[in-house]
Design a protein around this motif. Structure first.
Motif, PDB file in Angstrom:
ATOM      1  N   PHE A  92       0.661  -1.163   0.009  1.00 39.99           N
ATOM      2  CA  PHE A  92      -0.079  -0.207   0.010  1.00 39.99           C
ATOM      3  C   PHE A  92       0.784   1.356   0.013  1.00 39.99           C
ATOM      4  CE2 PHE A  92      -2.578   3.212   2.444  1.00 39.99           C
ATOM      5  CZ  PHE A  92      -3.663   3.382   1.252  1.00 39.99           C
ATOM      6  N   HIS A  98       2.288   1.639  -3.464  1.00 36.44           N
ATOM      7  CA  HIS A  98       1.221   2.435  -4.338  1.00 36.44           C
ATOM      8  C   HIS A  98       1.072   3.437  -4.136  1.00 36.44           C
ATOM      9  CE1 HIS A  98      -2.585   2.821  -6.388  1.00 36.44           C
ATOM     10  NE2 HIS A  98      -3.058   3.463  -5.423  1.00 36.44           N
ATOM     11  N   LEU A  99       1.017   4.210  -2.715  1.00 36.53           N
ATOM     12  CA  LEU A  99       0.975   5.594  -2.508  1.00 36.53           C
ATOM     13  C   LEU A  99       2.117   6.478  -3.121  1.00 36.53           C
ATOM     14  CD1 LEU A  99      -0.282   6.055   1.078  1.00 36.53           C
ATOM     15  CD2 LEU A  99      -1.805   6.149  -1.122  1.00 36.53           C
ATOM     16  N   ASP A 129       1.853   6.547  -6.827  1.00 32.78           N
ATOM     17  CA  ASP A 129       0.847   7.545  -6.959  1.00 32.78           C
ATOM     18  C   ASP A 129       1.308   8.981  -6.885  1.00 32.78           C
ATOM     19  OD1 ASP A 129      -1.883   7.634  -7.461  1.00 32.78           O
ATOM     20  OD2 ASP A 129      -1.982   9.058  -5.853  1.00 32.78           O
ATOM     21  N   ARG A 165       2.026  11.798 -10.178  1.00 36.94           N
ATOM     22  CA  ARG A 165       1.579  13.172 -10.063  1.00 36.94           C
ATOM     23  C   ARG A 165       2.696  14.103 -10.399  1.00 36.94           C
ATOM     24  NH1 ARG A 165      -3.420  13.241  -6.772  1.00 36.94           N
ATOM     25  NH2 ARG A 165      -3.717  11.033  -6.633  1.00 36.94           N
ATOM     26  N   GLN A 173     -10.017   4.951  -7.353  1.00 36.25           N
ATOM     27  CA  GLN A 173      -9.254   6.200  -7.195  1.00 36.25           C
ATOM     28  C   GLN A 173      -9.810   7.192  -6.376  1.00 36.25           C
ATOM     29  OE1 GLN A 173      -6.203   6.740  -9.461  1.00 36.25           O
ATOM     30  NE2 GLN A 173      -5.894   8.143  -7.753  1.00 36.25           N
ATOM     31  N   LEU A 191      -9.260   6.227  -2.754  1.00 34.16           N
ATOM     32  CA  LEU A 191      -7.977   6.293  -2.268  1.00 34.16           C
ATOM     33  C   LEU A 191      -7.620   7.866  -2.265  1.00 34.16           C
ATOM     34  CD1 LEU A 191      -6.069   3.826  -4.621  1.00 34.16           C
ATOM     35  CD2 LEU A 191      -6.114   3.800  -2.026  1.00 34.16           C
ATOM     36  N   ASP A 192      -8.251   8.356  -3.103  1.00 37.62           N
ATOM     37  CA  ASP A 192      -8.228  10.108  -2.692  1.00 37.62           C
ATOM     38  C   ASP A 192      -8.439  10.631  -1.601  1.00 37.62           C
ATOM     39  OD1 ASP A 192      -6.714  10.802  -5.078  1.00 37.62           O
ATOM     40  OD2 ASP A 192      -8.420  12.383  -5.511  1.00 37.62           O
ATOM     41  N   LEU A 237      -8.278   8.917   1.193  1.00 36.81           N
ATOM     42  CA  LEU A 237      -7.521   8.352   2.169  1.00 36.81           C
ATOM     43  C   LEU A 237      -6.338   9.074   2.341  1.00 36.81           C
ATOM     44  CD1 LEU A 237      -7.761   4.423   1.703  1.00 36.81           C
ATOM     45  CD2 LEU A 237      -8.599   5.632   3.547  1.00 36.81           C
ATOM     46  N   ARG A 238      -6.010   9.859   1.136  1.00 35.92           N
ATOM     47  CA  ARG A 238      -4.512  10.202   0.874  1.00 35.92           C
ATOM     48  C   ARG A 238      -4.506  11.634   2.151  1.00 35.92           C
ATOM     49  NH1 ARG A 238      -4.394  11.498  -4.311  1.00 35.92           N
ATOM     50  NH2 ARG A 238      -3.813   9.500  -4.561  1.00 35.92           N
TER      51      ARG A 238
END
Lengths: 121, 440
Positions: free
Chosen positions: A83, A86-87, A90, A94, B433, B436-437, B439-440
């Motif tokens: 996880f 993954h972050l 991500d 970006r 998505q 997850l957004d 959770l960010r």
């Protein structure tokens, strides 16, 4: 101590020193330093006292064998790390988008300036 | 928008008068009866000018005599006229931007010229077409009245706008194919009867037209494109009919085909992503660029040919008029007969997920045709690179207090556009998505 314990101790200690070095070279942030050092310290302690810890976890989780308990813990940790990766991906995605955007806009602005210069000339 | 010509109605649009047309109609009736026309032939005089030709024919009298009676009344009315607040500022603004100005009126030439010189605005107009300059059957609401002006300036109808306070003005404009702007709250000078007709843009008073024109002239169209060589040329041609090439921004999102070359040939701005970043990445780039270039209004328009420019104009309307900050073209509020079932179902599920996060239900959250004003576009932070951006824009707009409206549109589904856009897998990814957004 078992041979595998010696290997685990050497590997985890090596990784701990490596992470410290990475932080020293400013390749990672302090948050990442703490995360990895805590994780490696746990692994180091498990490598030192595997039987005692597996029995302790077995008693807490109520799993049949101590080794199974360790496996369950390891799988759980792996998912946590997946996880995290993954972050991170991500975030990198970006950053790539931001970079691509910046290049696209600046290239167009350069083109516009060139066209204006050509017209004037 | 690429407006080159503004065609104004006179009475009720630029000038008003304490003597309204009901009063003129009453006085004309009295004069006609005095002249010896039987009351049953006079009729209700609606519309006044055309009725004079019928009366002359039925009563066997010279129509010129009757026209003179009306003309005298109109001139008398104009002598007492006043100019509406904001007219001069508007005309000055348009002239500074090289927009040609014209008058089209059902009034007579004498009264029109008197009105323009009395109020010091005659020098602004490059063409004045009154009812005296056309055969009576060709005056508005006949489209010929507008077409004559378009021919004079050699301007295509999509580059012209008709501004008036009456349905007749709007009908004439639409028949000629121009853009139209209706003034809804001017009472002085309005014709003696009303005709309902919806215009492209509606404003309460002529004073409000200045702000609307400022927005229209700074409207940008953002077109994200990824391997769209088949459709991009046609889509851009359609957009160029209404929008300035300087204000069309194509984001070539790492296409490996001829998308970039075709778009460049059309003279629009082409921003190239060196690698494919997805719909969200492309929209983010287009919106950032448009804002940097001083956009007041931003339209997002798909490059796969599934949107109609006429729908883009409809979606613009509430934002340009200042009634909304974000307008979304909803394919589900319009004709959905052509939308494949799987897409309809997928859309519904994504709408529900979007509604949970945005706390606002939008019937077509995945629509690519939307319009934002500058303020709303500046507040929205796009972080989703892929298709989840459509939901993200709604969530962000809602979170930032933007007023969101939906406008029914028709989606054109060709075998090509069906292959593009979201599918079931994309739908699942969008949902993940969005989670997850959070959770960010």
């Amino acid at each position: 101590m078992l041979t595998v314990q010696y290997i685990a101790i050497v590997v985890t200690a090596g990784l701990m020193i490596y992470i410290l070095g990475e932080y020293g070279r400013k390749k990672i942030e302090w948050r990442e330093l703490i995360f990895w050092e805590i994780l490696l310290s746990i692994l180091f302690i498990i490598a030192l006292k595997p039987e005692e810890i597996s029995i302790l976890i077995k008693n807490i989780l109520g799993v049949g064998r101590g080794l199974d308990a360790l496996f369950i813990l390891a799988i759980g940790l792996s998912y946590l790390m997946l996880f995290r990766i993954h972050l991170q991906i991500d975030r990198v995605e970006r950053e790539i988008t931001d970079l691509t955007r910046k290049i696209a806009i600046e290239l167009e602005e350069i083109n516009e300036k060139l066209e204006r210069i050509e017209k004037k000339g | 928008m690429d407006i080159k010509l503004a065609i104004f109605d006179l009475d009720g649009t630029l000038v008003g008068s304490p003597i309204n047309f009901q009063e003129i109609k009453k006085r004309l009736r009295e004069r006609l009866i005095e002249y010896g026309i039987p009351e049953e032939i006079v009729g209700d005089l609606t519309p006044m000018y055309e009725s004079l030709f019928r009366i002359a024919d039925e009563a066997k009298v010279d129509v010129e005599e009757l026209k003179k009676m009306l003309e005298e009344l109109e001139v008398e009315r104009i002598r007492k006229s006043f100019i509406f607040d904001g007219v001069k500022e508007l005309l000055e603004f348009l002239r500074e931007r090289d927009i040609k100005l014209a008058i089209f009126t059902r009034n007579c030439r004498r009264a029109t010229e008197l009105a323009l010189s009395m109020h010091g605005i005659n020098s602004y107009f490059d063409a004045i077409i009154t009812r005296d300059d056309l055969p009576w059957k060709e005056i508005k609401p006949n489209g010929e009245h507008v077409k004559k002006i378009l021919e004079h300036f050699k301007t295509p109808p999509s580059k012209a706008i008709v501004i008036g306070d009456h349905g007749y003005d709007i009908i004439a404009g639409k028949r000629a194919g121009t853009l139209t702007m209706l003034i809804t709250s001017h009472e002085s000078g309005r014709m003696s009867f009303s005709v309902e007709e919806s215009a492209h843009f509606e404003i309460p008073t002529i004073k409000d037209a200045l702000l609307v024109f400022k927005r229209l002239l700074k409207t940008f169209v953002v077109v994200p494109a990824y391997n769209e060589e088949i459709t991009i040329g046609k889509v851009l041609d359609e957009l160029l009919a209404y929008f300035n090439a300087e204000h069309i921004v194509v984001i070539n999102d790492g296409s490996r085909d001829n998308t970039k070359r075709i778009a460049k040939e059309k003279g629009v701005h082409v921003l190239t992503h060196l690698i494919n970043r997805g719909l969200g990445g492309a929209l983010g780039t287009g919106i950032s660029y448009a804002l940097k270039k001083g956009a007041e209004i931003i339209i997002t328009f798909d490059a796969d040919g599934q949107h109609l420019v006429s729908d883009a104009l409809k979606v613009m309307k509430p934002v340009v008029e200042g009634k909304a900050d974000l307008a979304i073209g909803s394919r589900l509020m319009g004709d959905i007969s052509e939308m494949p079932f799987v897409k309809r179902l997928g859309n519904f599920i994504l709408d529900a997920i979007t509604a949970v996060f945005a706390r606002k239900y939008v019937s077509d959250s995945q629509s690519g045709l939307r319009c934002l004003n500058k303020e709303c576009a500046s507040k929205i932070k796009i972080t989703c690179d892929r298709y989840a951006v459509s939901s993200e824009i709604i969530i962000e707009a809602s979170k930032n207090g933007c007023r969101i409206v939906e406008v029914p549109i028709k989606a054109v589904y060709t075998s090509y556009s069906k292959k593009k856009g979201t599918n079931v897998m994309e739908g699942i990814k969008i949902a993940v998505q969005l989670l997850l957004d959070k959770l960010r």
